[in-house]
Design a protein around this motif. Structure first.
Motif, PDB file in Angstrom:
ATOM      1  N   LEU A   1      32.186  17.777 -10.051  1.00 48.76           N
ATOM      2  CA  LEU A   1      31.966  16.765 -11.594  1.00 48.76           C
ATOM      3  C   LEU A   1      30.814  16.907 -11.150  1.00 48.76           C
ATOM      4  N   ALA A   2      29.992  16.887 -10.178  1.00 49.50           N
ATOM      5  CA  ALA A   2      28.748  16.938 -10.101  1.00 49.50           C
ATOM      6  C   ALA A   2      27.419  17.545  -9.726  1.00 49.50           C
ATOM      7  N   TYR A   3      28.937  18.758  -9.599  1.00 49.91           N
ATOM      8  CA  TYR A   3      27.553  19.707  -8.958  1.00 49.91           C
ATOM      9  C   TYR A   3      28.805  21.231  -9.415  1.00 49.91           C
ATOM     10  N   GLN A   4      28.394  21.085 -10.787  1.00 51.79           N
ATOM     11  CA  GLN A   4      29.692  22.563 -11.236  1.00 51.79           C
ATOM     12  C   GLN A   4      29.515  24.199  -9.829  1.00 51.79           C
ATOM     13  N   PRO A   5      28.999  24.707  -9.627  1.00 54.47           N
ATOM     14  CA  PRO A   5      29.208  25.654  -8.477  1.00 54.47           C
ATOM     15  C   PRO A   5      30.734  25.487  -7.609  1.00 54.47           C
TER      16      PRO A   5
ATOM     17  N   PHE B   1      20.061  -3.939 -13.388  1.00 50.93           N
ATOM     18  CA  PHE B   1      19.927  -3.854 -12.845  1.00 50.93           C
ATOM     19  C   PHE B   1      19.404  -1.958 -11.610  1.00 50.93           C
ATOM     20  N   PHE B   2      20.008  -0.886 -12.890  1.00 50.68           N
ATOM     21  CA  PHE B   2      19.327   0.217 -12.490  1.00 50.68           C
ATOM     22  C   PHE B   2      19.463   0.814 -13.596  1.00 50.68           C
ATOM     23  N   SER B   3      18.375   2.289 -13.114  1.00 48.19           N
ATOM     24  CA  SER B   3      18.758   2.559 -14.484  1.00 48.19           C
ATOM     25  C   SER B   3      19.673   3.889 -14.764  1.00 48.19           C
ATOM     26  N   GLY B   4      19.559   5.160 -15.522  1.00 48.63           N
ATOM     27  CA  GLY B   4      19.705   6.324 -15.526  1.00 48.63           C
ATOM     28  C   GLY B   4      21.847   6.069 -15.569  1.00 48.63           C
ATOM     29  N   GLU B   5      21.797   7.077 -14.772  1.00 46.90           N
ATOM     30  CA  GLU B   5      23.696   7.128 -14.773  1.00 46.90           C
ATOM     31  C   GLU B   5      24.171   6.132 -13.620  1.00 46.90           C
ATOM     32  N   LEU B   6      23.674   5.382 -12.970  1.00 45.50           N
ATOM     33  CA  LEU B   6      23.841   3.929 -12.711  1.00 45.50           C
ATOM     34  C   LEU B   6      23.538   3.030 -13.575  1.00 45.50           C
ATOM     35  N   GLY B   7      23.077   2.987 -14.264  1.00 41.30           N
ATOM     36  CA  GLY B   7      22.884   1.720 -14.995  1.00 41.30           C
ATOM     37  C   GLY B   7      23.721   1.352 -16.118  1.00 41.30           C
ATOM     38  N   VAL B   8      24.696   2.699 -16.098  1.00 46.15           N
ATOM     39  CA  VAL B   8      26.227   2.780 -16.992  1.00 46.15           C
ATOM     40  C   VAL B   8      27.010   2.772 -16.284  1.00 46.15           C
ATOM     41  N   ARG B   9      26.777   3.268 -14.980  1.00 47.74           N
ATOM     42  CA  ARG B   9      27.888   2.314 -14.284  1.00 47.74           C
ATOM     43  C   ARG B   9      27.803   1.703 -12.801  1.00 47.74           C
ATOM     44  N   PHE B  10      27.465   0.936 -12.770  1.00 49.02           N
ATOM     45  CA  PHE B  10      27.117   0.258 -11.596  1.00 49.02           C
ATOM     46  C   PHE B  10      28.352  -0.837 -11.727  1.00 49.02           C
TER      47      PHE B  10
ATOM     48  N   ASN C   1      32.071   5.557  -4.852  1.00 44.75           N
ATOM     49  CA  ASN C   1      31.688   5.298  -5.863  1.00 44.75           C
ATOM     50  C   ASN C   1      30.309   5.473  -6.839  1.00 44.75           C
ATOM     51  N   LEU C   2      29.324   4.619  -5.966  1.00 45.42           N
ATOM     52  CA  LEU C   2      27.657   4.468  -6.486  1.00 45.42           C
ATOM     53  C   LEU C   2      27.651   5.686  -6.126  1.00 45.42           C
ATOM     54  N   ILE C   3      27.355   6.043  -4.808  1.00 47.97           N
ATOM     55  CA  ILE C   3      26.796   7.644  -4.628  1.00 47.97           C
ATOM     56  C   ILE C   3      27.398   8.948  -5.536  1.00 47.97           C
ATOM     57  N   GLN C   4      28.680   8.808  -5.706  1.00 48.16           N
ATOM     58  CA  GLN C   4      29.026   9.437  -7.716  1.00 48.16           C
ATOM     59  C   GLN C   4      28.953   8.895  -8.476  1.00 48.16           C
ATOM     60  N   SER C   5      28.696   7.741  -8.727  1.00 48.24           N
ATOM     61  CA  SER C   5      27.827   7.425 -10.812  1.00 48.24           C
ATOM     62  C   SER C   5      26.316   8.089 -10.400  1.00 48.24           C
ATOM     63  N   SER C   6      25.532   7.666  -9.344  1.00 50.88           N
ATOM     64  CA  SER C   6      24.448   7.900  -9.039  1.00 50.88           C
ATOM     65  C   SER C   6      23.713   9.726  -9.656  1.00 50.88           C
ATOM     66  N   PHE C   7      24.764  10.461  -8.692  1.00 44.96           N
ATOM     67  CA  PHE C   7      24.259  11.988  -8.920  1.00 44.96           C
ATOM     68  C   PHE C   7      25.651  12.986 -10.257  1.00 44.96           C
ATOM     69  N   THR C   8      26.310  12.058 -10.722  1.00 38.35           N
ATOM     70  CA  THR C   8      27.397  12.857 -11.566  1.00 38.35           C
ATOM     71  C   THR C   8      26.420  12.224 -12.997  1.00 38.35           C
TER      72      THR C   8
ATOM     73  N   ALA D   1      39.123   7.392 -11.055  1.00 44.24           N
ATOM     74  CA  ALA D   1      38.563   7.956 -11.825  1.00 44.24           C
ATOM     75  C   ALA D   1      37.987   7.205 -12.892  1.00 44.24           C
ATOM     76  N   TYR D   2      38.454   5.817 -12.684  1.00 44.06           N
ATOM     77  CA  TYR D   2      37.919   4.931 -13.572  1.00 44.06           C
ATOM     78  C   TYR D   2      37.260   4.144 -12.284  1.00 44.06           C
ATOM     79  N   GLY D   3      36.621   4.222 -11.213  1.00 45.57           N
ATOM     80  CA  GLY D   3      36.455   3.610 -10.028  1.00 45.57           C
ATOM     81  C   GLY D   3      34.662   3.243 -10.159  1.00 45.57           C
ATOM     82  N   PHE D   4      34.442   4.428 -11.319  1.00 46.41           N
ATOM     83  CA  PHE D   4      32.685   4.844 -10.868  1.00 46.41           C
ATOM     84  C   PHE D   4      32.957   5.061 -12.672  1.00 46.41           C
ATOM     85  N   PHE D   5      33.879   5.810 -13.798  1.00 41.36           N
ATOM     86  CA  PHE D   5      33.555   6.546 -15.236  1.00 41.36           C
ATOM     87  C   PHE D   5      33.162   4.783 -15.935  1.00 41.36           C
ATOM     88  N   THR D   6      32.938   4.482 -17.076  1.00 41.35           N
ATOM     89  CA  THR D   6      32.218   3.511 -17.848  1.00 41.35           C
ATOM     90  C   THR D   6      33.076   3.638 -19.033  1.00 41.35           C
ATOM     91  N   LEU D   7      34.765   3.686 -18.747  1.00 38.52           N
ATOM     92  CA  LEU D   7      35.519   3.355 -20.626  1.00 38.52           C
ATOM     93  C   LEU D   7      36.525   2.146 -20.897  1.00 38.52           C
TER      94      LEU D   7
END
Length: 559
Positions: free
Chosen positions: A334-338, A66-75, A22-29, A116-122
């Motif tokens: 989710l992280a890599y559209q192709p 704790f973090f910036s970027g996407e992980l700073g929203v989802r940690f 989930n941490l990896i997913q949060s960082s790269f999505t 999904a809610y293991g990493f999305f922040t909703l």
């Protein structure tokens, strides 16, 4: 702590793998639009927001420490998800459970939205977590009610309500499963603690004219009832939240008996939520995440059933593995559209379009018309402030309607992005085909908080009756009436705009040329004649400086 030490090491191994994933997913999505909107919440912490209570904003704010970027929203979502799995495990009493740890994790991981809610922040992220907290506390409360456990349960009840208003269903159906709680002094203490903890949000609602309650009960967009889209869609959602395992999950629910008060609470909660939203489906489209609460009791019910039924154990594990493989593939997409071929999800390309617009407009403020989604997304990926979502009569109000973001752009040179722009200065086409059309405006002026108050409850259409309207100016400046145009937007029974016609209201006091600051001016007007059919409501709307009309008056029913 003693309960945690009894959990086998194998359990913590699987949990650690899931947490790291989930941490990896949060960082790269990239963020989805709702996450960007809740990130915008967190930039100005409050006890409430237009659409939701403040818990989701608090999670984002803590993550940002704790973090910036996407992980700073989802940690914090990753953390709560991991702890939630522990709480679910602790609510299962079967002594054989330690032999089937991998089956438990396959069951949990295979539930699509719970995954999904293991990493999305909703808002549903803390809702799921505090539902587990509340149920585990209630389980201990049933064994030995006392002062301490009542206080803890009250705090979790308040945390539930701070997460999402749907949480009232959790509390209500658990109470309904055990009406003897109404005579239990410790249960009443828990309620008192919950209400006390919730007082700041009650006060925020009062200070903001109960804007959230009004929106969810009366103003939320809706449409004409469709059996296929609404009711059939509800049953599709029942399948979607569990994927291929759904027949065995619901069979476990049907076969489980409420032999004790805790199992009875789980059953009441599940059936109660499902019946509530089934009935709701005859009035509006039920979104998939609205029923996600049932995942918590159904994890416990299904796993207990698996431990008692070898066939269910085998099939849920096999189908759950297939679910898991599909989910992992979709998560990679989710992280890599192709990986998703030509399918674009809202987590794709947001950073790219935001940076492309910034390269075009530079560091001036950007205003997005009718998009509380694009405005915060642009701000998140470009670090540009301020941004603003200017809402007109074809959209809906949101957090930008009640905060001070309009003040931050007034009087400045701005880039104004609107799909209604006929002669745009610049355009940008997203990879998914979305088109942004923009133009530059010098000394931008808008007054979207002007309020048009019509006291009548119902008006006869196409009559010549003079109608009183009060225009309240909440700004700290007088507004020249020459800058304003007034209109009437006619809407159908579902409050969808049908026609907008200009009117010229007449002041009832002495002749006035301005709307005085922090004051109310009285006018009268007649409804313009219309030949449109199926008119259910009208709204007084105001245009300033030739912008499209805003959302200034409430919807008034017409006869």
């Amino acid at each position: 702590m003693q309960m945690l030490t009894k959990i086998p090491k194998q359990f913590y191994f699987f949990l650690a793998v899931l947490f790291i994933l989930n941490l990896i997913q949060s960082s790269f999505t990239q963020l989805i639009f709702d996450e960007a909107y809740y990130w915008y919440y967190s930039q100005n912490m409050a006890w409430g927001y237009f659409d939701h209570p403040p818990m989701v904003a608090l999670l984002v704010k803590i993550s940002s420490f704790f973090f910036s970027g996407e992980l700073g929203v989802r940690f914090m979502s990753c953390v709560l998800s991991a702890v939630n799995i522990i709480l679910l495990w602790l609510m299962i009493d079967n002594p054989k459970k330690n032999e089937y740890i991998k089956h438990f994790f396959v069951l949990v991981f295979s539930m699509t939205l719970l995954n999904a809610y293991g990493f999305f922040t909703l808002p549903d992220t803390p809702l799921l977590f505090f539902t587990s907290c509340f149920l585990l506390t209630y389980k201990h409360f049933l064994k030995k009610p006392n002062f301490g456990i009542a206080i803890v349960m009250g705090i979790f009840m308040a945390a539930l309500m701070y997460s999402k208003y749907h949480a009232v269903l959790v509390i209500f159906f658990v109470l309904l499963s055990n009406l003897k709680l109404t005579t239990n002094k410790y249960a009443w203490l828990a309620v008192a603690v919950a209400l006390f903890c919730y007082l700041p949000h009650f006060y925020w609602l009062y200070e903001n004219d109960f804007v959230s309650i009004k929106y969810h009960l009366y103003e939320r967009p809706n449409g004409a009832y469709s059996f296929e889209k609404y009711t059939v869609g509800f049953f599709v959602n029942l399948v979607a939240i569990f994927g291929l395992t759904f027949p065995f999950i619901y069979k476990a629910l049907f076969k489980t008996k409420g032999n004790d008060l805790f199992n009875k609470a789980l059953i009441y909660l599940t059936y109660g939520v499902l019946i509530f939203f089934f009935v709701s489906s005859f009035n509006r489209r039920v979104q998939t995440q609205w029923i996600i609460i049932v995942c918590i009791p159904l994890v416990i019910i299904a796993f207990n059933y698996m431990l008692q039924n070898k066939q269910a154990l085998t099939w849920i594990f096999r189908l759950g593995l297939i679910n898991a493989v599909l989910i992992i593939y979709l998560r990679m997409g989710l992280a890599y559209q192709p990986l998703l071929f030509n399918f674009y999800y809202e987590s794709h390309g947001n950073k790219e379009w935001a940076e492309a617009i910034e390269e075009e407009v530079g560091n001036i403020p950007v205003i997005f018309e009718n998009s509380y989604r694009n405005a915060p997304m642009y701000s998140f990926y470009t670090h540009a402030t301020p941004t603003f979502s200017l809402n007109n009569f074809m959209y809906r109000k949101n957090q930008y309607s009640i905060d001070d973001s309009e003040e931050q752009v007034r009087g400045k040179d701005v880039a104004y992005i609107s799909k209604y722009a006929n002669t745009p200065t610049f355009t940008y086409t997203r990879e998914d085909g979305g088109l942004y059309k923009g133009r530059y405006i010098s000394n931008f002026q808008s007054f979207r908080k002007l309020e048009a108050i019509v006291d009548e409850n119902a008006i006869t259409l196409n009559s010549d009756k003079a109608i009183d309207v009060k225009i309240f100016n909440p700004y700290n400046e007088d507004i020249d009436l020459k800058k304003l145009k007034f209109g009437i937007t006619y809407m159908d029974d579902y409050k969808t705009p049908v026609q907008t016609l200009q009117i010229t209201p007449r002041a009832t006091q002495t002749v006035t040329t301005v709307l005085k600051q922090l004051d109310t001016t009285n006018f009268i007007f007649e409804l313009p004649k219309t030949k449109k059919e199926n008119i259910g409501y009208f709204r007084v709307v105001i245009s300033e400086n030739d912008l499209l009309y805003g959302l200034n008056g409430k919807a008034i029913p017409v006869n």
